[in-house]
Design an enzyme around this catalytic site. Structure first.
Site, PDB file in Angstrom:
ATOM      1  N   THR A   4       0.821  -1.209   0.000  1.00  0.00           N
ATOM      2  CA  THR A   4       0.000   0.000   0.000  1.00  0.00           C
ATOM      3  C   THR A   4       0.852   1.256   0.000  1.00  0.00           C
ATOM      4  OG1 THR A   4      -1.790  -1.133   1.091  1.00  0.00           O
ATOM      5  CG2 THR A   4      -1.744   1.234   1.375  1.00  0.00           C
ATOM      6  N   THR A  80       1.722  -4.553   4.053  1.00  0.00           N
ATOM      7  CA  THR A  80       1.585  -4.890   5.474  1.00  0.00           C
ATOM      8  C   THR A  80       0.969  -6.270   5.698  1.00  0.00           C
ATOM      9  OG1 THR A  80      -0.589  -3.843   5.632  1.00  0.00           O
ATOM     10  CG2 THR A  80       1.330  -2.454   6.094  1.00  0.00           C
TER      11      THR A  80
END
Ligand code: SIN
Length: 323
Positions: A4, A80
């Site tokens: 991200t 993540t």
């Protein structure tokens, strides 16, 4: 690696985005740092697509960089979702080297895409680079998320969307002085499996009504190891237990972890089930899976002093979390 931190919104508004689009050369322009930066784009993917082959490549790059006298430290940008698995992998294959050469490897990412007005990537990235530059900070493998620094081994994502998505798991605090308990001369870092030499290890979850019939199918697929994401302290349904016992009898490697996500797993269950398996200590199921893959590979590696996978896994579980 992507994630991200290198993601872009699909329709604006930050609700939906695609990870792994912005090249590292663009991201690194956000870094405020006096040292020259060398960018390497190993992949640019959503980390749900991470592979063992990429881990091998990343591990090799880290070993090269740690040996390179022109490099003072390394920051890895990563999605993540699987960051904790990569962090543990790095800790196990180059954590000792990083300490020995006095350098830091910091893994970081973001919960909001790069073009979000409140993007958290730039802060995390700058904090990671500042940590590398901080001569007073200890060397080793670390993670930076939500502005916080984590020991690589104990970081875990525990929220799907919060900017503070990461927590620190239970830390192990045994002082083995960098030596195996039996005094054997195995290297402190585990060997990195070549791309095509990773052992297949799957995770099976215990739950109400858990069945064992999948296990035989896994065996036909060549699965060499299973991590049980057990209930509570690593417990298992009696039906699934029967299949896992048969798997071990056929030579399969079994590690018991817990789907709870925090806390330690005892070395034995009080009801005596799966007594030939290994407890995962403080490792959650995805981390225990990486650790078991590395232990299985190292046990086959002639250079690793012919320790069994159980002996190697026990050393991983007992390693000081902050060596
Ligand atoms: C990913 O893991 O690549 C997507 C999610 C994220 O980075 O937060």
């Amino acid at each position: 690696m992507g994630g991200t931190i290198a993601g872009l919104q699909v329709n604006g508004g930050g609700q939906s985005y695609l990870a792994g689009l912005v090249p590292i050369e663009t991201l690194s322009k956000q870094i405020k740092c006096k040292l020259p930066i060398k960018n390497i784009q190993l992949s640019n993917i959503d980390s749900c697509d991470m592979t063992e082959a990429l881990l091998s490549q990343l591990g090799q790059k880290m070993v090269e960089a740690l040996h390179d006298p022109h490099i003072v430290g390394i920051v890895i940008t990563h999605g993540t979702d699987t960051m904790e698995e990569t962090a543990l992998f790095l800790e196990l294959v180059c954590g000792y080297l990083a300490k020995t050469v006095g350098k830091k490897v910091i893994i970081t990412g973001a919960m909001l895409p790069a073009d979000h007005p409140e993007a958290d990537g730039p802060d995390n990235l700058n904090k990671a680079v500042a940590l590398v530059e901080d001569k007073g900070a200890p060397s080793g493998i670390f993670g930076v998320m939500g502005g916080e620094v984590f020991q690589a081994r104990s970081m875990a994502k525990r929220h799907t969307s919060s900017l503070e998505a990461f927590i620190s798991g239970d830390a192990v605090n045994l002082d083995l002085g960098g030596q195996a308990k039996d005094g054997s001369q195995v290297s402190e870092d585990l060997p990195i499996p070549p791309i095509d030499k990773w052992q297949r290890v799957e995770i099976i979850t215990n739950h109400i009504g858990a069945k064992s019939d999948l296990i035989a199918r896994y065996q036909t697929l060549g699965v060499q190891g299973i991590v049980l994401a057990g209930t509570g302290g690593g417990t298992v349904h009696h039906d699934l237990n029967a299949g896992l016992e048969a798997f071990m009898k056929d030579g399969g490697a079994l590690v018991r972890s817990s789907r709870v996500g925090l806390g330690r797993i005892p070395s034995q269950l009080s009801n005596g089930r799966l007594s030939a398996s290994m407890g995962a200590g403080d490792l959650n199921p995805p981390k225990a899976r990486i650790a078991l893959q590395l232990a299985l590979f190292a046990s086959l590696d002639a250079k690793a002093n012919a320790l069994s996978w159980q002996e190697i896994f026990a050393r991983i579980v007992g390693l000081p979390s902050f060596r």
